[in-house]
Write a protein that holds these residues in place. Structure first.
Motif, PDB file in Angstrom:
ATOM      1  N   GLY A  75      16.410 -28.904   0.359  1.00 47.77           N
ATOM      2  CA  GLY A  75      15.350 -27.733   0.847  1.00 47.77           C
ATOM      3  C   GLY A  75      15.752 -27.382   2.333  1.00 47.77           C
ATOM      4  N   LYS A  76      16.743 -27.961   2.844  1.00 44.80           N
ATOM      5  CA  LYS A  76      16.964 -27.783   4.460  1.00 44.80           C
ATOM      6  C   LYS A  76      18.382 -27.102   4.264  1.00 44.80           C
ATOM      7  N   LEU A  77      18.704 -26.042   5.111  1.00 40.08           N
ATOM      8  CA  LEU A  77      19.901 -25.357   5.135  1.00 40.08           C
ATOM      9  C   LEU A  77      20.915 -26.462   5.840  1.00 40.08           C
ATOM     10  N   LYS A  78      22.184 -26.426   5.239  1.00 43.69           N
ATOM     11  CA  LYS A  78      23.300 -27.287   5.662  1.00 43.69           C
ATOM     12  C   LYS A  78      24.361 -26.675   6.047  1.00 43.69           C
ATOM     13  N   PRO A  79      24.275 -25.743   7.336  1.00 42.37           N
ATOM     14  CA  PRO A  79      25.695 -25.331   7.728  1.00 42.37           C
ATOM     15  C   PRO A  79      26.957 -26.161   7.872  1.00 42.37           C
ATOM     16  N   SER A  80      26.645 -27.489   7.841  1.00 40.17           N
ATOM     17  CA  SER A  80      27.876 -28.267   8.322  1.00 40.17           C
ATOM     18  C   SER A  80      28.677 -28.649   6.819  1.00 40.17           C
ATOM     19  N   PHE A  81      27.955 -28.367   5.454  1.00 40.09           N
ATOM     20  CA  PHE A  81      28.598 -28.166   4.333  1.00 40.09           C
ATOM     21  C   PHE A  81      29.366 -26.900   3.990  1.00 40.09           C
ATOM     22  N   ALA A  82      29.166 -25.839   4.846  1.00 41.24           N
ATOM     23  CA  ALA A  82      29.838 -24.675   4.463  1.00 41.24           C
ATOM     24  C   ALA A  82      31.248 -24.727   4.344  1.00 41.24           C
ATOM     25  N   PRO A  83      32.027 -25.277   5.201  1.00 42.99           N
ATOM     26  CA  PRO A  83      33.646 -25.237   5.192  1.00 42.99           C
ATOM     27  C   PRO A  83      34.129 -25.701   3.882  1.00 42.99           C
ATOM     28  N   LYS A  84      33.776 -26.834   3.604  1.00 40.31           N
ATOM     29  CA  LYS A  84      34.102 -27.281   2.076  1.00 40.31           C
ATOM     30  C   LYS A  84      33.934 -26.490   1.038  1.00 40.31           C
ATOM     31  N   ILE A  85      32.615 -25.734   1.174  1.00 38.10           N
ATOM     32  CA  ILE A  85      32.060 -24.883   0.055  1.00 38.10           C
ATOM     33  C   ILE A  85      32.938 -23.728  -0.060  1.00 38.10           C
ATOM     34  N   GLU A  86      33.227 -23.102   1.106  1.00 37.91           N
ATOM     35  CA  GLU A  86      34.054 -21.941   1.268  1.00 37.91           C
ATOM     36  C   GLU A  86      35.213 -22.416   0.778  1.00 37.91           C
ATOM     37  N   SER A  87      35.949 -23.374   0.959  1.00 38.73           N
ATOM     38  CA  SER A  87      37.438 -23.503   0.486  1.00 38.73           C
ATOM     39  C   SER A  87      37.360 -23.627  -0.939  1.00 38.73           C
ATOM     40  N   TYR A  88      36.317 -24.275  -1.391  1.00 41.84           N
ATOM     41  CA  TYR A  88      35.948 -24.423  -2.879  1.00 41.84           C
ATOM     42  C   TYR A  88      36.043 -23.051  -3.488  1.00 41.84           C
ATOM     43  N   PHE A  89      35.148 -22.183  -2.909  1.00 36.16           N
ATOM     44  CA  PHE A  89      35.171 -20.840  -3.624  1.00 36.16           C
ATOM     45  C   PHE A  89      36.589 -19.971  -3.547  1.00 36.16           C
ATOM     46  N   LYS A  90      37.149 -20.081  -2.470  1.00 35.63           N
ATOM     47  CA  LYS A  90      38.602 -19.590  -2.295  1.00 35.63           C
ATOM     48  C   LYS A  90      39.368 -19.913  -3.485  1.00 35.63           C
ATOM     49  N   LEU A 155      39.215 -28.983  -7.968  1.00 35.88           N
ATOM     50  CA  LEU A 155      39.534 -27.908  -6.738  1.00 35.88           C
ATOM     51  C   LEU A 155      38.805 -28.349  -5.627  1.00 35.88           C
ATOM     52  N   GLY A 156      37.560 -28.701  -5.795  1.00 40.17           N
ATOM     53  CA  GLY A 156      36.395 -28.946  -4.553  1.00 40.17           C
ATOM     54  C   GLY A 156      36.871 -30.533  -3.991  1.00 40.17           C
ATOM     55  N   SER A 157      37.179 -31.467  -5.112  1.00 37.64           N
ATOM     56  CA  SER A 157      37.227 -32.583  -4.728  1.00 37.64           C
ATOM     57  C   SER A 157      37.930 -33.535  -5.754  1.00 37.64           C
ATOM     58  N   GLY A 158      39.205 -34.153  -5.542  1.00 42.69           N
ATOM     59  CA  GLY A 158      40.106 -34.595  -6.841  1.00 42.69           C
ATOM     60  C   GLY A 158      38.897 -35.368  -7.645  1.00 42.69           C
ATOM     61  N   SER A 159      38.432 -36.763  -7.222  1.00 40.19           N
ATOM     62  CA  SER A 159      37.701 -37.369  -7.968  1.00 40.19           C
ATOM     63  C   SER A 159      36.489 -36.900  -8.607  1.00 40.19           C
ATOM     64  N   ALA A 160      36.359 -35.727  -8.422  1.00 39.66           N
ATOM     65  CA  ALA A 160      35.013 -34.985  -8.954  1.00 39.66           C
ATOM     66  C   ALA A 160      35.191 -34.498 -10.430  1.00 39.66           C
ATOM     67  N   CYS A 161      36.549 -34.328 -10.619  1.00 42.39           N
ATOM     68  CA  CYS A 161      37.060 -33.766 -12.180  1.00 42.39           C
ATOM     69  C   CYS A 161      36.680 -34.927 -13.058  1.00 42.39           C
ATOM     70  N   ARG A 162      36.403 -36.363 -12.358  1.00 41.00           N
ATOM     71  CA  ARG A 162      36.071 -37.440 -13.585  1.00 41.00           C
ATOM     72  C   ARG A 162      34.606 -37.385 -13.819  1.00 41.00           C
ATOM     73  N   SER A 163      33.773 -36.533 -13.416  1.00 38.44           N
ATOM     74  CA  SER A 163      32.536 -36.778 -13.250  1.00 38.44           C
ATOM     75  C   SER A 163      31.759 -35.967 -14.418  1.00 38.44           C
ATOM     76  N   LEU A 164      32.522 -35.181 -15.414  1.00 36.56           N
ATOM     77  CA  LEU A 164      31.834 -34.477 -16.107  1.00 36.56           C
ATOM     78  C   LEU A 164      31.412 -34.938 -17.516  1.00 36.56           C
ATOM     79  N   GLU A 165      32.535 -35.506 -18.252  1.00 32.24           N
ATOM     80  CA  GLU A 165      32.209 -35.799 -19.578  1.00 32.24           C
ATOM     81  C   GLU A 165      32.973 -37.238 -19.819  1.00 32.24           C
ATOM     82  N   GLY A 166      32.122 -37.998 -20.319  1.00 32.03           N
ATOM     83  CA  GLY A 166      32.507 -39.325 -21.026  1.00 32.03           C
ATOM     84  C   GLY A 166      32.179 -40.702 -20.199  1.00 32.03           C
TER      85      GLY A 166
END
Ligand code: DP6
Length: 352
Positions: A75-90, A155-166
């Protein structure tokens, strides 16, 4: 190859839409350490998907003249996360161009404490990517594509692609894993032996502080690493061998490869230039206790480590009570505030 993930279906833009997903963390058995290009792994890896350590994300998109976003944690704004999300969206915008038309609010929460030293990037990027493909399916009227979610999460974080299915997921091209790819994770749990189906992972929280060297920097240091070639080669053969153990229920073989991979990961850190150490004295004390306990009792409990000081204890569900006793009587004292998290194998992201 990447082109297969570019959206071709026509979209019908609406003023506002939203989706909520939860995605778990995962723990690698054969480690991803080293990358090239745009988030491509230097070697294939395999992980157990976790169950209780997860991120829950709600993504709301409002049609806007200019693309943008805000991110909130608990519930609290987190500007410190913005650069990572920005590069993810790009990185993902060319695969899902409708993103350009929307302003996003990302509301996220983790089931584990943010400062527990447990990386939240895998679960958070997997949850956010699941929300993106959900919105895409709403805009196109097609099915939700979790393979694309894995591709985007990478594209956001390499190991994240292993957290979707299975329950058991391979990421990275590997000759002996059919369908494996550097671009996304594949579920290889079809033949997982019964003993691993409800495997336990108790995470001993040795150090909850910020890491002194980030994973991003650690990966980079593999580029000029003296042992890189041998290490990448070894990961391929360890992956072949550990899959065999996971399918036949060979616990001794599983333990040998898993512990060797954990120590090899840290050996790479200790032999990088500059070199660094992420283990703490208590990490080593716990490893020694686990080895002594295994020798004394024959209980097949082993450890793995990620890029930090915490220890993941892996063991069959049948030994839950005895291992819990070991933790309470001997291991909790090595943890910060005697804290540990009990988790087990899970099966991936779900809508909430
Ligand atoms: C040691 O996936 O966090 O946990 O792609 O830079 O976001 P980025 O790195 P990240 O690296 C994880 C490394 C590891 C091993 C693993 O999970 O395979």
């Amino acid at each position: 190859m990447e082109d297969q993930f570019i959206l071709h279906e026509p979209v019908t833009l609406v003023d506002q839409l939203s989706a909520s997903w939860q995605a778990p963390s995962n723990i690698a058995l054969v480690k991803y350490w080293g990358k090239h290009g745009v988030q491509l792994p230097a070697n294939p890896s395999i992980s157990f998907t976790l169950s209780d350590c997860k991120t829950i994300t709600t993504l709301t998109a409002i049609k806007a003249v200019k693309h943008g976003f805000e991110i909130k944690l608990d519930g609290k704004l987190k500007p410190s996360f913005a650069p990572k999300i920005e590069s993810y969206f790009k990185r993902i915008i060319s695969y899902s161009p409708w993103i350009k038309e929307y302003y996003f609010t990302i509301e996220t929460t983790n089931t584990f404490p943010h400062s527990s030293g447990i990386a939240s990037s895998a679960s958070s990027m997997a949850a956010l990517s699941s929300c993106i493909v959900d919105l895409e399916s709403q805009l196109t009227g097609t099915d939700i594509d979790l393979k694309k979610a894995s591709f985007l999460a990478r594209l956001g974080s390499g190991s994240a692609c292993r957290s979707l299915e299975g329950k058991l997921v391979v990421w990275g091209s590997h000759d002996e894993t059919s369908g494996s790819s550097d671009l996304f994770g594949v579920d290889v749990s079809q033949s997982l032996h019964a003993v691993f189906q409800d495997y336990q992972d108790t995470i001993l929280l040795v150090d909850k502080g910020e890491k002194t060297v980030s994973s991003t920097v650690g990966h980079e240091l593999m580029n000029e690493h003296a042992f890189a070639k041998a290490r990448f080669h070894q990961a391929h053969s360890n992956l072949t061998a550990i899959k065999e153990c996971l399918y036949t229920g060979d616990l001794d073989g599983f333990i040998k490869i898993t512990e060797s991979e954990a120590l090899t990961l840290h050996a790479m850190m200790m032999t990088s230039h500059p070199y660094f150490i992420l283990m703490k004295p208590n990490t080593l004390s716990i490893i020694e206790e686990i080895w002594a306990y295994r020798k004394e009792t024959g209980v097949p409990v082993c450890f793995t480590l990620d890029a930090g000081a915490n220890v993941h204890m892996l063991y069959p569900a049948a030994h839950k009570d005895t291992v819990e006793q070991l933790i309470k009587s001997k291991l909790a004292q090595y943890c910060q505030n005697e804290q540990y998290i009990c988790d087990a194998i899970g099966s991936g992201a779900t809508a909430v």
